[in-house]
Design an enzyme around this catalytic site. Structure first.
Site, PDB file in Angstrom:
ATOM      1  N   PRO A 130     -23.059 -51.046  -4.651  1.00 38.77           N
ATOM      2  CA  PRO A 130     -22.095 -51.064  -3.542  1.00 38.77           C
ATOM      3  C   PRO A 130     -21.226 -52.323  -3.553  1.00 38.77           C
ATOM      4  O   PRO A 130     -20.060 -52.287  -3.178  1.00 38.77           O
ATOM      5  CB  PRO A 130     -22.990 -51.036  -2.296  1.00 38.77           C
ATOM      6  CG  PRO A 130     -24.257 -50.386  -2.756  1.00 38.77           C
ATOM      7  CD  PRO A 130     -24.437 -50.784  -4.193  1.00 38.77           C
ATOM      8  N   PHE A 158     -22.280 -44.300  -6.451  1.00 34.37           N
ATOM      9  CA  PHE A 158     -21.362 -43.467  -7.255  1.00 34.37           C
ATOM     10  C   PHE A 158     -22.047 -42.971  -8.536  1.00 34.37           C
ATOM     11  O   PHE A 158     -21.400 -42.874  -9.587  1.00 34.37           O
ATOM     12  CB  PHE A 158     -20.096 -44.237  -7.663  1.00 34.37           C
ATOM     13  CG  PHE A 158     -19.353 -44.939  -6.568  1.00 34.37           C
ATOM     14  CD1 PHE A 158     -19.165 -44.333  -5.337  1.00 34.37           C
ATOM     15  CD2 PHE A 158     -18.813 -46.213  -6.760  1.00 34.37           C
ATOM     16  CE1 PHE A 158     -18.456 -44.975  -4.333  1.00 34.37           C
ATOM     17  CE2 PHE A 158     -18.104 -46.855  -5.765  1.00 34.37           C
ATOM     18  CZ  PHE A 158     -17.927 -46.240  -4.538  1.00 34.37           C
ATOM     19  N   ILE A 159     -23.339 -42.693  -8.497  1.00 35.50           N
ATOM     20  CA  ILE A 159     -24.044 -42.360  -9.733  1.00 35.50           C
ATOM     21  C   ILE A 159     -23.983 -40.854 -10.039  1.00 35.50           C
ATOM     22  O   ILE A 159     -24.534 -40.034  -9.303  1.00 35.50           O
ATOM     23  CB  ILE A 159     -25.509 -42.854  -9.679  1.00 35.50           C
ATOM     24  CG1 ILE A 159     -25.544 -44.356  -9.349  1.00 35.50           C
ATOM     25  CG2 ILE A 159     -26.229 -42.562 -11.002  1.00 35.50           C
ATOM     26  CD1 ILE A 159     -24.694 -45.259 -10.250  1.00 35.50           C
ATOM     27  N   THR A 160     -23.292 -40.537 -11.128  1.00 36.27           N
ATOM     28  CA  THR A 160     -23.168 -39.143 -11.568  1.00 36.27           C
ATOM     29  C   THR A 160     -24.555 -38.629 -11.973  1.00 36.27           C
ATOM     30  O   THR A 160     -25.293 -39.335 -12.659  1.00 36.27           O
ATOM     31  CB  THR A 160     -22.200 -39.052 -12.764  1.00 36.27           C
ATOM     32  OG1 THR A 160     -20.949 -39.618 -12.362  1.00 36.27           O
ATOM     33  CG2 THR A 160     -21.983 -37.606 -13.214  1.00 36.27           C
ATOM     34  N   GLU A 244     -18.903 -44.454 -24.436  1.00 36.90           N
ATOM     35  CA  GLU A 244     -18.610 -43.935 -23.092  1.00 36.90           C
ATOM     36  C   GLU A 244     -17.100 -43.766 -22.918  1.00 36.90           C
ATOM     37  O   GLU A 244     -16.615 -42.776 -22.374  1.00 36.90           O
ATOM     38  CB  GLU A 244     -19.161 -44.914 -22.047  1.00 36.90           C
ATOM     39  CG  GLU A 244     -18.793 -44.537 -20.632  1.00 36.90           C
ATOM     40  CD  GLU A 244     -19.572 -45.315 -19.570  1.00 36.90           C
ATOM     41  OE1 GLU A 244     -20.516 -46.040 -19.934  1.00 36.90           O
ATOM     42  OE2 GLU A 244     -19.229 -45.171 -18.392  1.00 36.90           O
ATOM     43  N   GLN A 281      17.192 -26.834 -17.384  1.00 39.65           N
ATOM     44  CA  GLN A 281      17.102 -27.914 -18.367  1.00 39.65           C
ATOM     45  C   GLN A 281      16.144 -29.032 -17.939  1.00 39.65           C
ATOM     46  O   GLN A 281      15.408 -29.573 -18.751  1.00 39.65           O
ATOM     47  CB  GLN A 281      18.487 -28.503 -18.662  1.00 39.65           C
ATOM     48  CG  GLN A 281      18.432 -29.399 -19.884  1.00 39.65           C
ATOM     49  CD  GLN A 281      19.737 -30.122 -20.137  1.00 39.65           C
ATOM     50  OE1 GLN A 281      20.282 -30.774 -19.242  1.00 39.65           O
ATOM     51  NE2 GLN A 281      20.245 -29.994 -21.341  1.00 39.65           N
ATOM     52  N   GLN A 338       3.766 -29.986  -9.491  1.00 39.79           N
ATOM     53  CA  GLN A 338       5.153 -29.833  -9.034  1.00 39.79           C
ATOM     54  C   GLN A 338       5.766 -28.537  -9.581  1.00 39.79           C
ATOM     55  O   GLN A 338       6.442 -27.804  -8.856  1.00 39.79           O
ATOM     56  CB  GLN A 338       5.964 -31.049  -9.500  1.00 39.79           C
ATOM     57  CG  GLN A 338       7.362 -31.127  -8.934  1.00 39.79           C
ATOM     58  CD  GLN A 338       7.368 -31.459  -7.440  1.00 39.79           C
ATOM     59  OE1 GLN A 338       6.365 -31.915  -6.890  1.00 39.79           O
ATOM     60  NE2 GLN A 338       8.473 -31.193  -6.783  1.00 39.79           N
ATOM     61  N   GLY A 341       5.089 -25.415  -7.751  1.00 36.61           N
ATOM     62  CA  GLY A 341       5.594 -25.297  -6.383  1.00 36.61           C
ATOM     63  C   GLY A 341       4.441 -25.280  -5.384  1.00 36.61           C
ATOM     64  O   GLY A 341       3.427 -25.952  -5.580  1.00 36.61           O
ATOM     65  N   GLY A 342       4.570 -24.476  -4.338  1.00 34.63           N
ATOM     66  CA  GLY A 342       3.552 -24.416  -3.280  1.00 34.63           C
ATOM     67  C   GLY A 342       2.189 -23.987  -3.787  1.00 34.63           C
ATOM     68  O   GLY A 342       1.156 -24.451  -3.299  1.00 34.63           O
TER      69      GLY A 342
HETATM   70  C1  LIG Z   1     -16.976 -39.938  -9.168  1.00 31.79           C
HETATM   71  C2  LIG Z   1     -17.515 -41.226  -9.727  1.00 31.79           C
HETATM   72  C3  LIG Z   1     -18.578 -41.192 -10.634  1.00 31.79           C
HETATM   73  C4  LIG Z   1     -19.121 -42.369 -11.132  1.00 31.79           C
HETATM   74  N1  LIG Z   1     -20.224 -42.325 -11.968  1.00 31.79           N
HETATM   75  C5  LIG Z   1     -20.873 -43.477 -12.264  1.00 31.79           C
HETATM   76  C6  LIG Z   1     -22.121 -43.455 -12.964  1.00 31.79           C
HETATM   77  O1  LIG Z   1     -22.609 -42.392 -13.355  1.00 31.79           O
HETATM   78  N2  LIG Z   1     -22.758 -44.637 -13.189  1.00 31.79           N
HETATM   79  C7  LIG Z   1     -22.240 -45.837 -12.783  1.00 31.79           C
HETATM   80  O2  LIG Z   1     -22.881 -46.854 -12.996  1.00 31.79           O
HETATM   81  N3  LIG Z   1     -21.055 -45.888 -12.133  1.00 31.79           N
HETATM   82  C8  LIG Z   1     -20.364 -44.748 -11.862  1.00 31.79           C
HETATM   83  N4  LIG Z   1     -19.175 -44.787 -11.179  1.00 31.79           N
HETATM   84  C9  LIG Z   1     -18.665 -46.087 -10.746  1.00 31.79           C
HETATM   85  C10 LIG Z   1     -17.401 -46.548 -11.444  1.00 31.79           C
HETATM   86  O3  LIG Z   1     -17.665 -46.878 -12.778  1.00 31.79           O
HETATM   87  C11 LIG Z   1     -16.836 -47.715 -10.605  1.00 31.79           C
HETATM   88  O4  LIG Z   1     -16.306 -47.148  -9.415  1.00 31.79           O
HETATM   89  C12 LIG Z   1     -15.784 -48.498 -11.340  1.00 31.79           C
HETATM   90  O5  LIG Z   1     -16.347 -49.230 -12.396  1.00 31.79           O
HETATM   91  C13 LIG Z   1     -15.042 -49.498 -10.413  1.00 31.79           C
HETATM   92  O6  LIG Z   1     -15.960 -50.255  -9.681  1.00 31.79           O
HETATM   93  P1  LIG Z   1     -15.776 -50.383  -8.089  1.00 31.79           P
HETATM   94  O7  LIG Z   1     -15.639 -49.013  -7.540  1.00 31.79           O
HETATM   95  O8  LIG Z   1     -16.871 -51.229  -7.553  1.00 31.79           O
HETATM   96  O9  LIG Z   1     -14.391 -51.121  -7.877  1.00 31.79           O
HETATM   97  P2  LIG Z   1     -14.167 -52.707  -7.889  1.00 31.79           P
HETATM   98  O10 LIG Z   1     -14.860 -53.304  -9.050  1.00 31.79           O
HETATM   99  O11 LIG Z   1     -14.450 -53.227  -6.533  1.00 31.79           O
HETATM  100  O12 LIG Z   1     -12.601 -52.771  -8.144  1.00 31.79           O
HETATM  101  C14 LIG Z   1     -11.648 -52.496  -7.106  1.00 31.79           C
HETATM  102  C15 LIG Z   1     -10.243 -52.603  -7.690  1.00 31.79           C
HETATM  103  O13 LIG Z   1     -10.027 -53.912  -8.200  1.00 31.79           O
HETATM  104  C16 LIG Z   1      -9.612 -53.832  -9.532  1.00 31.79           C
HETATM  105  N5  LIG Z   1     -10.122 -54.983 -10.276  1.00 31.79           N
HETATM  106  C17 LIG Z   1     -11.408 -55.440 -10.360  1.00 31.79           C
HETATM  107  N6  LIG Z   1     -11.475 -56.482 -11.181  1.00 31.79           N
HETATM  108  C18 LIG Z   1     -10.225 -56.695 -11.651  1.00 31.79           C
HETATM  109  C19 LIG Z   1      -9.636 -57.621 -12.557  1.00 31.79           C
HETATM  110  N7  LIG Z   1     -10.377 -58.543 -13.180  1.00 31.79           N
HETATM  111  N8  LIG Z   1      -8.313 -57.563 -12.790  1.00 31.79           N
HETATM  112  C20 LIG Z   1      -7.553 -56.620 -12.190  1.00 31.79           C
HETATM  113  N9  LIG Z   1      -8.053 -55.701 -11.323  1.00 31.79           N
HETATM  114  C21 LIG Z   1      -9.351 -55.741 -11.074  1.00 31.79           C
HETATM  115  C22 LIG Z   1     -10.191 -52.521 -10.078  1.00 31.79           C
HETATM  116  O14 LIG Z   1      -9.463 -52.067 -11.197  1.00 31.79           O
HETATM  117  C23 LIG Z   1     -10.004 -51.643  -8.870  1.00 31.79           C
HETATM  118  O15 LIG Z   1      -8.696 -51.154  -8.835  1.00 31.79           O
HETATM  119  C24 LIG Z   1     -18.561 -43.619 -10.737  1.00 31.79           C
HETATM  120  C25 LIG Z   1     -17.478 -43.640  -9.853  1.00 31.79           C
HETATM  121  C26 LIG Z   1     -16.968 -42.483  -9.342  1.00 31.79           C
HETATM  122  C27 LIG Z   1     -15.823 -42.559  -8.370  1.00 31.79           C
END
Ligand SMILES: Cc1cc2nc3c(=O)[nH]c(=O)nc-3n(C[C@H](O)[C@H](O)[C@H](O)COP(=O)(O)OP(=O)(O)OC[C@H]3O[C@@H](n4cnc5c(N)ncnc54)[C@H](O)[C@@H]3O)c2cc1C
Length: 381
Positions: A130, A158-160, A244, A281, A338, A341-342
């Site tokens: 989190p 967010f663990i798949t 990955e 076009q 797009q 359309g709808g």
């Molecule tokens: C549907 C789904 C499935 C997923 N499955 C898995 C899974 O199976 N196992 C697992 O471990 N994780 C999983 N994830 C987690 C996913 O890998 C993370 O959400 C992702 O790595 C981003 O981490 P965060 O959400 O904590 O965002 P944050 O790390 O908080 O980042 C927030 C924003 O800040 C930006 N940011 C952060 N650091 C920098 C930087 N240095 N420079 C510029 N921008 C930056 C990021 O790009 C993002 O836009 C899943 C996520 C989703 C939504």
């Protein structure tokens, strides 16, 4: 004009297509309504040998781990169908495979791999917490040694496959004084006391994929479930990220290709002002541009698949494939909505679902920003 696949890869493609047509496509609406792809689907995939391609034959696998093109074919077909199918399948059969085949002990391989291949042992990988996913080295889940066990505390989000997994590869901090070198990987099994799961998370897209929060409260994990070397967890994860990322790129591009092909057909069939909308076009040029972009991108992804098969894919090239395919997919799907359309905004249309499902590809498995950070560093910046 793709030249990377041999007849045996194309034969596998046919089997995967048949599997999807028989066991997934007819039930998709139900899966979406139930917010789950049921275990029977994976058991059937296991029966057909579609889960353990990277696992040696002696543990019940396909024994083709040396040739990533077989896995790539599965990723293309699952990806062309839906993001949910490719992500749940891909986490188990592609992303987790090297952790469970290359980092495990003989005892662990005997214990886990045969049921991994049949789908009886469904798996997930828990890195993100989190408090953050991009900065993996800052993870907070801890594991403290206690005799022959480790005591795990913390949470993942967010663990798949998290909700249904029987085995989760969990990254935890085993030495707080060592930063990235103080992280280890553990196999946490369903039923271990103190291991619980939150609700299935309510996502913008892919309602049928299983995405969950995981909680560890004084979970006693036997030392025999340590995966890889103690303190090397971060390095193990970094080593496997190219796979990955290329896996992600393959299915991401496959969905864009598939929806674009359907949209070209739609643009031929749909009439406005007495002519097919594709013959205006603006739309004709747009479809020409999108087709070019997808095909040029495919050439790069194919080159990465060949490089990975030869053990030469670099993390930086995999990062380029990952962010670029996500960007191209986003552009393609938005234009495809797009052009519909709808109807493009109606959930019952594949194009609308694909667009909602795919928003995540620029975020997960390393966001586009993190991919560019890696590429930028490689440029010496
Ligand atoms: C549907 C789904 C499935 C997923 N499955 C898995 C899974 O199976 N196992 C697992 O471990 N994780 C999983 N994830 C987690 C996913 O890998 C993370 O959400 C992702 O790595 C981003 O981490 P965060 O959400 O904590 O965002 P944050 O790390 O908080 O980042 C927030 C924003 O800040 C930006 N940011 C952060 N650091 C920098 C930087 N240095 N420079 C510029 N921008 C930056 C990021 O790009 C993002 O836009 C899943 C996520 C989703 C939504």
């Amino acid at each position: 004009m793709r030249s990377l696949y041999e007849p045996e890869h194309e034969a596998l493609r046919e089997s995967v297509r048949e599997f999807i047509d028989r066991h997934v496509r007819p039930h998709e609406e139900q899966f979406i309504a139930d917010k789950a792809i049921p275990r029977e689907v994976w058991l059937e995939a296991g029966k057909q040998g579609l889960l353990g391609l990277q696992v040696p034959e002696e543990y019940g696998g396909g024994g083709v781990g040396h040739d990533y093109r077989f896995t790539a074919v599965v990723g293309e077909e699952a990806g062309a169908f839906s993001t949910a199918l490719s992500s749940c399948w891909g986490i188990h059969a592609d992303i987790n495979a090297p952790y469970l085949t290359k980092l495990t002990t003989e005892e662990q391989r005997q214990r886990w791999l045969p049921r991994y291949c049949t789908g009886e042992l469904w798996t997930a990988i828990g890195m993100t917490e989190p408090s953050g996913g991009s900065d993996l080295a800052a993870l907070r889940t801890t594991a403290v040694r206690d005799g022959d066990d480790w005591i795990l505390n913390g949470s993942k989000t967010f663990i798949t496959n998290g909700y249904s997994a029987d085995l989760v590869i969990v990254a935890a901090r085993t030495d707080p004084s060592k930063g990235a070198r103080g992280i280890s990987l553990f196999g946490v099994e369903a039923g271990m006391e103190g291991f619980s799961r939150g609700r299935k998370l309510d996502k913008v897209g892919q309602p049928e994929s299983d995405t969950a929060e995981l909680f560890f409260e004084n979970v006693r994990v036997p030392h025999a479930n340590l995966i890889g070397q103690e303190g090397q967890g971060f390095i193990h994860m970094m080593q496997h990220l190219p796979q990955e990322r290329i896996g992600n790129a393959i299915s991401t591009l496959a969905l864009a290709r598939s929806i674009l092909a359907e949209t070209v057909q739609y643009a031929k069939d749909r009439k406005a002002f007495g002519q097919s909308i594709g013959t205006f076009q603006h739309n004709k040029f747009l479809l020409a541009e999108l087709t070019t972009k997808v095909e040029v991108t495919q050439a790069y992804v194919d080159q990465c698949i060949v490089a990975h098969t030869a053990g030469r894919l670099t993390p930086v090239d995999a990062a380029k494939a990952k962010w670029w395919t996500a960007q191209v997919q986003s552009e393609v799907l938005d234009h495809c909505v797009q052009l519909h359309g709808g109807y493009g905004y109606m959930r019952e249309y594949r194009v609308a679902r694909a667009w909602m499902d795919a928003r995540v590809t620029k975020i997960w498995a390393g966001s586009n920003e993190i991919m560019k950070e890696l590429i930028g560093r490689d440029l010496g910046l």
